[in-house]
Design an enzyme around this catalytic site. Structure first.
Site, PDB file in Angstrom:
ATOM      1  N   ARG A 271       0.867  -1.190   0.000  1.00  0.00           N
ATOM      2  CA  ARG A 271       0.000   0.000   0.000  1.00  0.00           C
ATOM      3  C   ARG A 271       0.896   1.228   0.000  1.00  0.00           C
ATOM      4  O   ARG A 271       1.706   1.430   0.898  1.00  0.00           O
ATOM      5  CB  ARG A 271      -0.922   0.037   1.217  1.00  0.00           C
ATOM      6  CG  ARG A 271      -1.643   1.372   1.348  1.00  0.00           C
ATOM      7  CD  ARG A 271      -2.748   1.388   2.360  1.00  0.00           C
ATOM      8  NE  ARG A 271      -3.886   0.607   1.910  1.00  0.00           N
ATOM      9  CZ  ARG A 271      -5.102   0.684   2.442  1.00  0.00           C
ATOM     10  NH1 ARG A 271      -5.348   1.514   3.436  1.00  0.00           N
ATOM     11  NH2 ARG A 271      -6.090  -0.067   1.995  1.00  0.00           N
TER      12      ARG A 271
ATOM     13  N   HIS B  39      -7.680   0.539  -6.309  1.00  0.00           N
ATOM     14  CA  HIS B  39      -7.786  -0.309  -5.112  1.00  0.00           C
ATOM     15  C   HIS B  39      -8.430  -1.635  -5.549  1.00  0.00           C
ATOM     16  O   HIS B  39      -9.560  -1.951  -5.194  1.00  0.00           O
ATOM     17  CB  HIS B  39      -8.641   0.404  -4.072  1.00  0.00           C
ATOM     18  CG  HIS B  39      -8.549  -0.171  -2.693  1.00  0.00           C
ATOM     19  ND1 HIS B  39      -7.682  -1.195  -2.348  1.00  0.00           N
ATOM     20  CD2 HIS B  39      -9.232   0.132  -1.557  1.00  0.00           C
ATOM     21  CE1 HIS B  39      -7.832  -1.472  -1.060  1.00  0.00           C
ATOM     22  NE2 HIS B  39      -8.766  -0.694  -0.565  1.00  0.00           N
TER      23      HIS B  39
ATOM     24  N   GLN C 239     -10.084  -4.314  -3.171  1.00  0.00           N
ATOM     25  CA  GLN C 239     -11.394  -3.900  -2.668  1.00  0.00           C
ATOM     26  C   GLN C 239     -12.502  -4.332  -3.639  1.00  0.00           C
ATOM     27  O   GLN C 239     -13.530  -4.860  -3.229  1.00  0.00           O
ATOM     28  CB  GLN C 239     -11.399  -2.373  -2.509  1.00  0.00           C
ATOM     29  CG  GLN C 239     -12.705  -1.810  -2.013  1.00  0.00           C
ATOM     30  CD  GLN C 239     -12.997  -2.201  -0.572  1.00  0.00           C
ATOM     31  OE1 GLN C 239     -12.171  -2.007   0.298  1.00  0.00           O
ATOM     32  NE2 GLN C 239     -14.176  -2.755  -0.324  1.00  0.00           N
TER      33      GLN C 239
ATOM     34  N   ASP D 225     -17.746   6.260  -1.103  1.00  0.00           N
ATOM     35  CA  ASP D 225     -16.442   6.239  -0.433  1.00  0.00           C
ATOM     36  C   ASP D 225     -16.190   7.652   0.094  1.00  0.00           C
ATOM     37  O   ASP D 225     -16.916   8.593  -0.263  1.00  0.00           O
ATOM     38  CB  ASP D 225     -15.358   5.812  -1.450  1.00  0.00           C
ATOM     39  CG  ASP D 225     -13.966   5.712  -0.841  1.00  0.00           C
ATOM     40  OD1 ASP D 225     -13.849   5.619   0.392  1.00  0.00           O
ATOM     41  OD2 ASP D 225     -12.980   5.737  -1.616  1.00  0.00           O
TER      42      ASP D 225
ATOM     43  N   CYS E  55     -16.619   1.058   1.130  1.00  0.00           N
ATOM     44  CA  CYS E  55     -15.384   0.306   1.375  1.00  0.00           C
ATOM     45  C   CYS E  55     -14.874   0.489   2.796  1.00  0.00           C
ATOM     46  O   CYS E  55     -14.101  -0.339   3.280  1.00  0.00           O
ATOM     47  CB  CYS E  55     -14.323   0.702   0.364  1.00  0.00           C
ATOM     48  SG  CYS E  55     -13.932   2.453   0.412  1.00  0.00           S
TER      49      CYS E  55
ATOM     50  N   ARG F 106     -13.238  -9.077   2.242  1.00  0.00           N
ATOM     51  CA  ARG F 106     -11.856  -8.746   1.887  1.00  0.00           C
ATOM     52  C   ARG F 106     -10.960  -9.958   2.150  1.00  0.00           C
ATOM     53  O   ARG F 106     -10.074 -10.289   1.355  1.00  0.00           O
ATOM     54  CB  ARG F 106     -11.350  -7.552   2.722  1.00  0.00           C
ATOM     55  CG  ARG F 106     -12.100  -6.245   2.535  1.00  0.00           C
ATOM     56  CD  ARG F 106     -11.929  -5.681   1.142  1.00  0.00           C
ATOM     57  NE  ARG F 106     -10.529  -5.529   0.788  1.00  0.00           N
ATOM     58  CZ  ARG F 106      -9.761  -4.495   1.137  1.00  0.00           C
ATOM     59  NH1 ARG F 106     -10.277  -3.490   1.826  1.00  0.00           N
ATOM     60  NH2 ARG F 106      -8.490  -4.425   0.777  1.00  0.00           N
TER      61      ARG F 106
HETATM   62  N1   CP Z   1     -11.310  -0.469   2.632  1.00  0.00           N
HETATM   63  C1   CP Z   1     -10.024  -0.435   3.010  1.00  0.00           C
HETATM   64  O1   CP Z   1      -9.109  -0.620   2.214  1.00  0.00           O
HETATM   65  O2   CP Z   1      -9.841  -0.180   4.322  1.00  0.00           O
HETATM   66  P1   CP Z   1      -8.435   0.074   5.036  1.00  0.00           P
HETATM   67  O3   CP Z   1      -7.927   1.407   4.552  1.00  0.00           O
HETATM   68  O4   CP Z   1      -8.761   0.084   6.496  1.00  0.00           O
HETATM   69  O5   CP Z   1      -7.492  -1.021   4.653  1.00  0.00           O
HETATM   70  N1  NVA Z   2     -10.437   6.226  -1.373  1.00  0.00           N
HETATM   71  C1  NVA Z   2      -9.994   5.916  -0.031  1.00  0.00           C
HETATM   72  C2  NVA Z   2     -10.132   4.446   0.207  1.00  0.00           C
HETATM   73  C3  NVA Z   2      -9.720   3.973   1.577  1.00  0.00           C
HETATM   74  C4  NVA Z   2      -9.845   2.502   1.725  1.00  0.00           C
HETATM   75  C5  NVA Z   2      -8.567   6.384   0.159  1.00  0.00           C
HETATM   76  O1  NVA Z   2      -7.769   6.242  -0.783  1.00  0.00           O
HETATM   77  O2  NVA Z   2      -8.235   6.906   1.214  1.00  0.00           O
END
Ligand code: CP
Ligand code: NVA
Length: 313
Positions: free
Chosen positions: A100, A127, A130, A221, A261, A289
Site C-alpha cells: 500500500r 484499489h 477492494q 467512499d 469500502c 476482503r
Molecule cells: N477499505 C479499506 O481498504 O480499508 P483500510 O484502509 O482500512 O485497509
Molecule cells: N479512497 C480511499 C479508500 C480507503 C480505503 C482512500 O484512498 O483513502
C-alpha cells in the site's frame, strides 16, 4: 511468468469469476486449506490501513504461510536503497509482496523488477483488492452480477476506478456520479469500456439523482482520500448532493443494497441512517476482503487448483 495484481485488468473476465467462486468456497471452508504452507508473504504498508492490513495478515496465516510485516522506515528503502534493488532482494525471500503506497508508479516499478507477484493493496490510482470483495458481496446478496445497475456516488477515486473495471468486466451497468472535476480519469473509463464483458456498460455523470434511480447497488467512499486530507473542507460543500442518504436511497430499487469500502464518515458521504440501516451490507463486504484476497493469492501463486491454468500476460 510472474503474475502481478496492480489493477483489476490483470485478470481476464473468466479469471475474475473464478476468483469470486474460489472466494465463496474459502468462505464456507474457512480454516480447512493451508495451500501456501511453508511460504512467506511480505506486507509493506506506507499508508494507514485497518481492513486491508489485517485481512491480508490473517488470510496469509490461514493459508499456512507466514506474513512478514514490513515498515518503510525500518528498511533500507527509507535510507535511499532503490525500489528495484528492494524488489530483487525480496524476490529471493518472499513468495509475494502486498504493497500500500500512494504513488502507483511505486507498485509498477516493484512489479518490473520483482520475480514474485506484487499485489496493489491501494494506490491513489486503484484499489483492486477492494473491488474483488465488493463483487463477491454483491453476488452474495443479488445472486449474480451481469445486468445489475451499480451506482457509485462521490469522488472518482481509486475505489471508483477499480469498481468501474471490475463491474464492467462482470457485465454490470456501472454508473459513476461525481461532481465536475472529480470524475474518474478518462483512461480508466475508456479501459473499463474496452474490457467490458457480458453486456457490461460504463456511464459517467454529474447527476446523482438520475444515477441512483432504479439502481440495484449504491456505493460510496470518502470524499477526501488519503493524500487529499487538506482538500477535505473545500470538498464537503461540493460533494453534498452526492451524499448517500435516505432520500437518494429511496430512488433506488426497493431491494437495493448499499456498499461502502470503509472507513466511513457518517454525515458526509453517507448518513448513519443508511450505513447502519437494513439495506447496508458493509460488514459482510469488509469480511469478504479476507476471502477474496485469499483467493487472489492462490491464483497468483498458482495454488488455486479449482482455477483453470493461467496464460501469462
Ligand atoms: N477499505 C479499506 O481498504 O480499508 P483500510 O484502509 O482500512 O485497509
Ligand atoms: N479512497 C480511499 C479508500 C480507503 C480505503 C482512500 O484512498 O483513502
Amino acid at each position: 511468468m510472474t503474475r502481478h495484481f496492480l489493477t483489476v485488468s490483470a485478470l481476464s473476465p473468466e479469471e475474475l469469476v473464478a476468483v469470486l467462486d474460489l472466494a465463496d468456497d474459502l468462505k464456507v471452508t474457512r480454516g480447512q486449506r493451508a495451500d501456501l504452507a511453508g511460504r512467506s508473504i511480505g506486507l509493506l504498508f506506507e499508508q494507514p490501513s485497518t481492513r486491508t492490513r489485517v485481512s491480508f495478515q490473517v488470510g496469509i496465516a490461514e493459508l499456512g504461510a507466514s506474513p512478514v510485516v514490513l515498515h518503510r522506515a525500518e528498511l533500507q528503502l527509507g535510507r535511499g536503497e532503490t525500489i528495484e534493488d528492494t524488489a530483487r532482494v525480496f524476490s529471493r525471500y518472499l513468495s509475494a509482496l502486498v504493497v500500500r503506497t500512494l504513488d502507483h508508479q511505486t507498485v509498477e516499478r516493484l512489479a518490473l523488477a520483482a520475480s514474485i507477484p506484487i499485489v496493489n493493496a491501494l494506490t491513489e490510482y486503484s484499489h483492486p483488492c477492494q473491488a474483488l470483495a465488493d463483487l463477491q458481496t454483491i453476488r452474495e446478496y443479488k445472486g449474480g452480477l451481469a445486468g445489475l445497475r451499480l451506482t457509485y456516488l462521490g469522488d472518482g477515486n481509486n475505489v471508483a476506478h477499480a469498481l468501474l473495471q471490475a463491474g464492467a468486466m462482470a457485465g454490470m451497468h456501472v454508473t459513476v456520479a461525481a461532481p465536475p472535476g472529480y470524475e474518474p480519469v478518462p483512461q480508466v473509463v475508456e479501459a473499463a469500456r474496452e474490457s467490458a464483458a457480458h453486456g457490461g456498460t460504463v456511464t459517467v455523470t454529474d447527476d446523482p439523482v438520475a444515477a441512483a434511480t432504479d439502481a440495484d447497488v449504491l456505493y460510496t467512499d470518502v470524499w477526501a482520500s488519503m493524500g487529499r486530507d487538506d482538500e477535505h473542507d473545500a470538498r464537503v460543500l461540493l460533494f453534498q448532493p452526492y451524499q448517500v442518504n435516505g432520500a437518494l436511497l429511496a430512488r433506488a430499487r426497493p431491494d437495493a443494497v448499499v456498499l461502502h469500502c470503509l472507513p466511513a464518515h457518517r454525515g458526509e458521504e453517507i448518513t448513519a441512517e443508511v450505513i447502519d440501516g437494513p439495506q447496508s451490507v458493509v460488514w459482510e463486504q469488509a469480511e469478504n476482503r479476507l476471502h477474496a484476497q485469499k483467493a487472489l493469492l492462490l491464483l497468483l501463486l498458482g495454488a488455486a487448483d479449482r482455477i483453470p491454468a493461467v496464460t501469462p500476460s
